[in-house]
Scaffold this motif. Sequence first.
Motif, short mmCIF file in Angstrom:
data_model
loop_
_atom_site.label_atom_id
_atom_site.label_comp_id
_atom_site.label_asym_id
_atom_site.label_seq_id
_atom_site.Cartn_x
_atom_site.Cartn_y
_atom_site.Cartn_z
N TYR A 11 0.84 -1.20 0.00
CA TYR A 11 0.00 0.00 0.00
C TYR A 11 0.88 1.25 0.00
N SER A 27 1.16 -6.47 -1.53
CA SER A 27 -0.10 -6.06 -0.91
C SER A 27 -0.92 -7.24 -0.42
N MET A 63 -5.27 -4.25 1.70
CA MET A 63 -4.52 -3.09 1.20
C MET A 63 -5.05 -2.68 -0.18
#
Length: 309
Positions: free
Chosen positions: A213, A247, A251
């Motif tokens: 993220y 991720s 996220m």
Amino acid sequence: MQITFLGTSSGVPTRSRNVSSIALRLPQRAEVWLFDCGEGTQHQLLRSDVKISQISKIFITHMHGDHIFGLSGLLASCGMAGNVSRMDIYGPTGLADYLDACLRYSETRLAYTLKVHKIKPGLVFADDEFSVSCAPLKHRVTAHGYRIEEKDRPGKFDVQKAIALGIPSGPIFGQLKQGKTVTLPDGRQFDGKDFCGEPQAGRKVVYCTDTIYCDSAVELAKGANVLIHEATFAHQDSDMAYQRLHSTSTMAAQVALNAGVNDLIMTHFSPRYAPGNALQLDDLLKEARSIFANTHLAHDFMSFEVDAK
């Protein structure tokens, strides 16, 4: 505008999922743009309804093997097929040297023009209909996400109104559709804007992989119709996500929510969530949908039509 997923696994292929590649079909111009080209991508293309002969541009996110190992083979096949006149490839520093070495040591000579463009954050490509920009992501190596924007299109042309006013069809209709002002032989003048409805907003697609993220992914995806975002790990495996700078499903959903996109399509899944394991991809989907409802799981050969909303 149609997205076809050619590979949705991370790192290594599985029996049902190849490594990263997606094709974006631009039907109004019979053209295909490829994003990433993992090993086996050309085999995936042969099994799909995407025509290799229509590929004109390839955009590479970063230099990890599961995103580039299929590139030289695809370029060689395009050359032997004899139906490609030019190929433009966009990617990070090192991509040109990598391709040069692959083609040189395999003694592959392409019968078409190959141009490699080194990207940097900002505008990467633009023409009368589309633009492509990129932004840095947060990964173990230099990586970029891409944003493809279709320019706004003229509104629907009112043919009956034009006929009622005695405007002859043909090239003049075409000029009016483009919003131009035309003058008829009898001296009457018409503004194309009076014959067209509200302009149709251009569609926007964003592709983000590999990354954890990051704010730049949110900024890149602002207001997109479709966000394609990696979701390598489940939320409960977030420690691995932080260690490897990938991720989780949550996220990816948070990026979609914060960017205000219409649809999120998750891809780049770890093989650890294959059928038969304790945690599976449906669990990742539930996690993401708890944050962003319009989330979809990509699978190989899945096609998604991008609608203007």
